[in-house]
Design a protein around this motif. Structure first.
Motif, PDB file in Angstrom:
ATOM      1  N   UNK A  90       0.861  -1.181   0.000  1.00  0.00           N
ATOM      2  CA  UNK A  90       0.000   0.000   0.000  1.00  0.00           C
ATOM      3  C   UNK A  90       0.896   1.228   0.000  1.00  0.00           C
ATOM      4  N   UNK A  91       0.500   2.231  -0.748  1.00  0.00           N
ATOM      5  CA  UNK A  91       1.391   3.363  -0.967  1.00  0.00           C
ATOM      6  C   UNK A  91       0.631   4.682  -0.894  1.00  0.00           C
ATOM      7  N   UNK A  92       1.292   5.696  -0.354  1.00  0.00           N
ATOM      8  CA  UNK A  92       0.756   7.052  -0.311  1.00  0.00           C
ATOM      9  C   UNK A  92       1.916   8.025  -0.475  1.00  0.00           C
ATOM     10  N   UNK A  93       1.740   9.005  -1.360  1.00  0.00           N
ATOM     11  CA  UNK A  93       2.778  10.024  -1.572  1.00  0.00           C
ATOM     12  C   UNK A  93       2.102  11.365  -1.782  1.00  0.00           C
ATOM     13  N   UNK A  94       2.252  12.276  -0.823  1.00  0.00           N
ATOM     14  CA  UNK A  94       1.675  13.605  -1.009  1.00  0.00           C
ATOM     15  C   UNK A  94       2.356  14.625  -0.096  1.00  0.00           C
ATOM     16  N   UNK A  95       1.826  15.834  -0.088  1.00  0.00           N
ATOM     17  CA  UNK A  95       2.448  16.937   0.629  1.00  0.00           C
ATOM     18  C   UNK A  95       1.778  17.261   1.956  1.00  0.00           C
ATOM     19  N   UNK A  96       0.685  16.634   2.277  1.00  0.00           N
ATOM     20  CA  UNK A  96      -0.068  17.027   3.467  1.00  0.00           C
ATOM     21  C   UNK A  96       0.661  16.639   4.750  1.00  0.00           C
ATOM     22  N   UNK A  97       0.727  17.583   5.673  1.00  0.00           N
ATOM     23  CA  UNK A  97       1.304  17.303   6.989  1.00  0.00           C
ATOM     24  C   UNK A  97       0.177  16.880   7.921  1.00  0.00           C
ATOM     25  N   UNK A  98       0.245  15.652   8.456  1.00  0.00           N
ATOM     26  CA  UNK A  98      -0.854  15.122   9.238  1.00  0.00           C
ATOM     27  C   UNK A  98      -0.600  15.131  10.737  1.00  0.00           C
ATOM     28  N   UNK A  99       0.605  15.395  11.147  1.00  0.00           N
ATOM     29  CA  UNK A  99       0.919  15.364  12.572  1.00  0.00           C
ATOM     30  C   UNK A  99       0.758  13.969  13.131  1.00  0.00           C
ATOM     31  N   UNK A 100       0.115  13.866  14.289  1.00  0.00           N
ATOM     32  CA  UNK A 100      -0.035  12.573  14.930  1.00  0.00           C
ATOM     33  C   UNK A 100      -1.039  11.683  14.204  1.00  0.00           C
ATOM     34  N   UNK A 101      -1.993  12.291  13.545  1.00  0.00           N
ATOM     35  CA  UNK A 101      -3.007  11.494  12.856  1.00  0.00           C
ATOM     36  C   UNK A 101      -2.418  10.956  11.564  1.00  0.00           C
TER      37      UNK A 101
END
Length: 258
Positions: A205-216
């Motif tokens: 499973x893969x995810x690549x993006x710019x969003x900063x999610x912090x602890x979540x």
């Protein structure tokens, strides 16, 4: 004197001791673990209900933006049933079991431990806790190397709570990369992978993006927001062709860059 010795042993003083020694320190997922549990009697005769070894790992649970750590048992193995240990007596018990394929790899914050439980009737249980090194399975290792060669650096490899995947364990191991190649640094900030290994191949499973999610984390976010994770599967032949694997990963990563 015998009464006071028994009383002390029941409180853990002068009680039997346990020590576990493995044939080696490092293992691959799926490999057989062999070892010996040694028990040395204390000051009085004691009844041992059983000896059990438990393979465990810690994983992170995020609740109300706070991270907590829990421990999960990956594998339990009964070494012996009930027996009696005399004062000063030494007994040795051999055991073996296969390391499950979903055992986390010993990287960064992720660690695996072998806990030995000596259950003493009428007394305080004794234990032995030893870390073991779990090396990447060759198929996972091939993907990790290919991702690094494409221009990424592994930043974290911790275990995250993921019950929504409905796997055997309550967590999955998340591998978090940062791009070091200029091309990918323009596209996204993080590349995150999860591997599901079985006997015939590897699902990723893969995810690549710019969003900063912090602890979540991205796994929880994808699940809660109803987004579909990008998933791809490689069979054994594909995983053994290093150049073809790298080209496939490059196409998948760029296709899923958000």
């Amino acid at each position: 004197m015998s009464f006071f010795k028994k009383l002390a042993a029941s409180a853990g003083i002068g009680s039997a001791k346990v020590d576990t020694v493995l044939e080696k320190d490092a293992y691959l997922p799926g490999e057989e673990i062999r070892g010996t549990v040694s028990v040395k009697g204390g000051n009085v005769e004691q009844q041992i209900r059983y000896i059990e070894v438990l393979l465990s790992a810690k994983y992170a649970v995020v609740k109300d933006d706070k991270k907590e750590w829990k421990t999960a048992t990956i594998k339990s193995h009964r070494v012996t049933e009930a027996f009696t240990i005399s004062p000063g007596e030494e007994r040795h018990f051999s055991f073996s079991f296969n390391l499950p394929l979903d055992t986390p790899i010993s990287m960064k914050a992720a660690g695996v431990f072998l806990f030995t439980d000596l259950d003493i009737q009428g007394g305080i249980d004794k234990s032995d806790n030893d870390p073991i090194i779990v090396k990447p399975h060759p198929w996972i290792d091939a993907v990790l190397k290919a991702v690094e060669e494409l221009g990424f650096r592994l930043r974290e490899a911790d275990c995250e709570h993921a019950p929504y995947f409905k796997q055997r364990l309550p967590f999955v191991q998340e591998f978090e990369f940062v791009p070091v190649a200029q091309h990918y640094r323009r596209l996204f900030d993080e590349l995150e992978l999860v591997f599901l290994l079985d006997d015939s191949g590897l699902e990723m499973m893969i995810e690549a993006d710019r969003r900063a999610r912090g602890l979540r984390g991205w796994l929880e976010e994808m699940y809660n927001e109803g987004e579909r994770l990008a998933r791809v599967r490689f069979d054994e032949a594909e995983l053994k062709d290093a150049e073809a694997l790298k080209q496939s990963l490059q196409a998948i990563i760029e296709q899923n860059a958000g």
